[in-house]
Design an enzyme around this catalytic site. Structure first.
Site, short mmCIF file in Angstrom:
data_model
loop_
_atom_site.label_atom_id
_atom_site.label_comp_id
_atom_site.label_asym_id
_atom_site.label_seq_id
_atom_site.Cartn_x
_atom_site.Cartn_y
_atom_site.Cartn_z
N GLU A 240 -5.99 -4.08 -29.32
CA GLU A 240 -5.00 -5.08 -28.90
C GLU A 240 -4.55 -5.88 -30.12
O GLU A 240 -5.36 -6.51 -30.79
CB GLU A 240 -5.60 -6.01 -27.85
CG GLU A 240 -4.62 -7.00 -27.27
CD GLU A 240 -5.24 -7.83 -26.17
OE1 GLU A 240 -4.58 -8.03 -25.13
OE2 GLU A 240 -6.38 -8.29 -26.35
N CYS B 16 -1.46 -10.70 -22.45
CA CYS B 16 -2.45 -9.64 -22.23
C CYS B 16 -1.82 -8.44 -21.53
O CYS B 16 -2.34 -7.33 -21.60
CB CYS B 16 -3.64 -10.17 -21.45
SG CYS B 16 -3.24 -10.88 -19.85
N GLU C 251 -11.45 -11.94 -17.59
CA GLU C 251 -10.19 -11.23 -17.79
C GLU C 251 -9.97 -11.18 -19.30
O GLU C 251 -9.88 -12.22 -19.96
CB GLU C 251 -9.03 -11.94 -17.09
CG GLU C 251 -9.08 -11.81 -15.58
CD GLU C 251 -9.06 -10.37 -15.08
OE1 GLU C 251 -8.51 -9.50 -15.81
OE2 GLU C 251 -9.59 -10.11 -13.99
#
Length: 488
Positions: free
Chosen positions: A390, A289, A255
């Site tokens: 990100e 996230c 993940e």
């Protein structure tokens, strides 16, 4: 300044015993709200230490797998109760080590308790099914069996919840666990493991080892006796771990990153959408996230939305997470602080308009912390770095579109596909969004951040290895299927 002698040095937890690393080296962990405050220290473990942990885990798993699901569940219930009894202490440690506000830290620890109880109950659920055999005199059925030893590699942003949502299903389905937490949050992980130690699991079933990712994380990926590795973290590290584990025939789960969009349609409740953009994008200092990173707004309401957003964000109080009036704490570390400031600089250089924040608080009380004020960019295009990568910080990128169709296309124009949301009252928009958005978690009239522990969680594209965590979906990763054919 604190010294190591004034704070606790945490050991590895191996085979039911707390042990120092063979290197005799420790790594300090400092409070990001005050870089001079030492929270504690952890072991800098070696490959030899890891080999020892894997050996005891392999032996412990043989005992653990032979317990019934009910028996294993009873241990998890006990773990949950002990964690709950120590909730305030764990939460305060989490805040001091990682910077998250105390309210959020308590919420995260409570979630860890709930996850343990959920999976404790899974010990009494079915683990297989009867399959009709072509031979009428035979019995054929399938059953799920444990993998063996599972390496758990976790990040710093949720140092209680993420390790537990990986360890709990691994344990209930009969695996032994080796937890390797991020060094930046390893003191918190050690305190959680102190709680679990009190539950009295058989020796070797649950273990903690701290150290460099290049040594311990990579070592777990390479070790022939580690049957599976579950990882949450950056894409570069995760992809390397996946390739390494796959190369030796192991099972892996990744993940990784997200660049999550929130679409604001012109028929929506604007106040609700503004609150969601703030909560989803700025809480936890944007260090989730699933945080809302891109806010894509239809042009007809763009000015009104922006005005309301700026008005509310200006009221956010930034400060020490232990202060009950603080809404947003510091970045988790000096390294993360520099990363966020670097992205802000990049946004300005590439032509985005900085309309709020981008700087640090003026208060002298915060001068020793890694603080960044809530930051908003206007005029962001999809080609800009801040729209593609990100950031993992309190930075919102506003993007203007004419139609919802254009908004969905823009939302999909990144390599990630973790979480996405839309604010609208139009059922056609909703159904189109559900079908066309490239994300594993789809939310309607709700912020992008937020995961239900009983539901499958995971991303699409570069956000995930396509497997799912949490809920009953966790069974798919932490077990394998055995088919049984019996003829008298």
């Amino acid at each position: 300044m604190s010294t190591i002698a004034e704070t606790k040095t945490y050991l590895n937890y191996v085979n039911g015993v707390w042990q120092a690393s063979s290197s005799s080296e420790v790594v300090p962990s400092y409070n990001p709200a005050n870089k001079n405050e030492l929270v504690g220290s952890v072991q800098s473990s070696t490959k030899a230490d890891l080999d020892k942990v894997v050996d005891v885990a392999k032996k412990g798993q043989k005992t653990w797998k032979n317990l019934s699901g009910t028996e294993r569940g009873n241990y998890l219930f006990k773990m949950a109760q002990i964690l709950e009894d120590n909730l305030n202490d764990i939460a305060e440690t989490l805040t001091r080590e990682m910077g998250k506000t105390l309210a959020e830290a308590k919420g995260e620890t409570s979630r860890g308790v709930a996850i343990l109880r959920y999976y404790a109950g899974e010990g009494m659920r079915e683990i297989g099914g009867v399959i009709p055999a072509s031979d009428s005199s035979a019995l054929m059925y399938s059953k799920r069996v444990p993998l063996g030893v599972v390496g758990v590699i976790t990040p710093w942003n949720f140092p209680v919840a993420i390790p537990i949502w990986k360890m709990a299903p691994a344990l209930i389905y009969g695996n032994a666990v080796i937890l390797k937490p991020a060094t930046e949050a390893a003191v918190t992980a050690a305190k959680v493991m102190e709680c679990f130690d009190q539950a009295g699991l058989p020796d070797g079933v649950i273990n903690l080892i701290t150290g460099k990712g290049s040594v311990i994380g990579q070592g777990l990926a390479e070790h022939k006796d580690v049957n599976a590795v579950t990882f949450t973290g950056s894409n570069n590290v995760g992809n390397n771990i996946g390739q390494t584990v796959a190369g030796r025939g192991g099972k892996y789960q990744l993940e990784m990153g997200g660049k999550n969009p929130i679409i604001v349609a012109d028929d929506c409740d604007i106040d609700l959408a503004v609150d969601a953009a703030i909560s989803g994008g700025l809480k936890s200092t944007g260090q989730k996230c699933t945080c809302s990173s891109r806010v894509i707004v239809q042009s007809s309401i763009y000015a009104e939305f922006k005005e309301k957003l700026l008005e509310k964000v200006k009221d956010i109080k930034v400060g020490n997470g232990l202060d009950g009036t603080t809404w947003m704490g510091p970045c988790s570390s000096e390294s993360q602080y520099k990363t966020v400031r670097g992205y802000i600089t990049k946004g300005i250089e590439e032509g985005a308009e900085l309309i709020l924040g981008g700087d640090t608080p003026e208060s002298t009380d915060l001068k020793d912390g890694f603080y960044v004020n809530p930051t908003i960019f206007d005029g962001v295009s999809s080609s800009m770095t801040i729209a593609q990568e990100e950031i993992f910080g309190p930075v919102l990128a506003l993007m203007k579109v004419e139609t919802v169709k254009e908004a969905i296309e823009l939302a999909n124009d990144v390599e990630f596909g973790l979480s996405a949301s839309i604010f609208t009252k139009n059922i056609d928009y909703i159904l189109t969004f559900i079908d066309d958005i490239e994300a594993g978690l789809v939310r309607i009239n709700s912020e992008t951040a937020g995961v239900e522990l009983q539901a499958p969680f995971g991303g699409m594209k570069a956000s995930s290895s396509q497997s799912r965590e949490q809920g009953q979906a966790a069974k798919e990763f932490f077990t394998t299927t055995k088919t049984v054919f019996i003829k008298g």
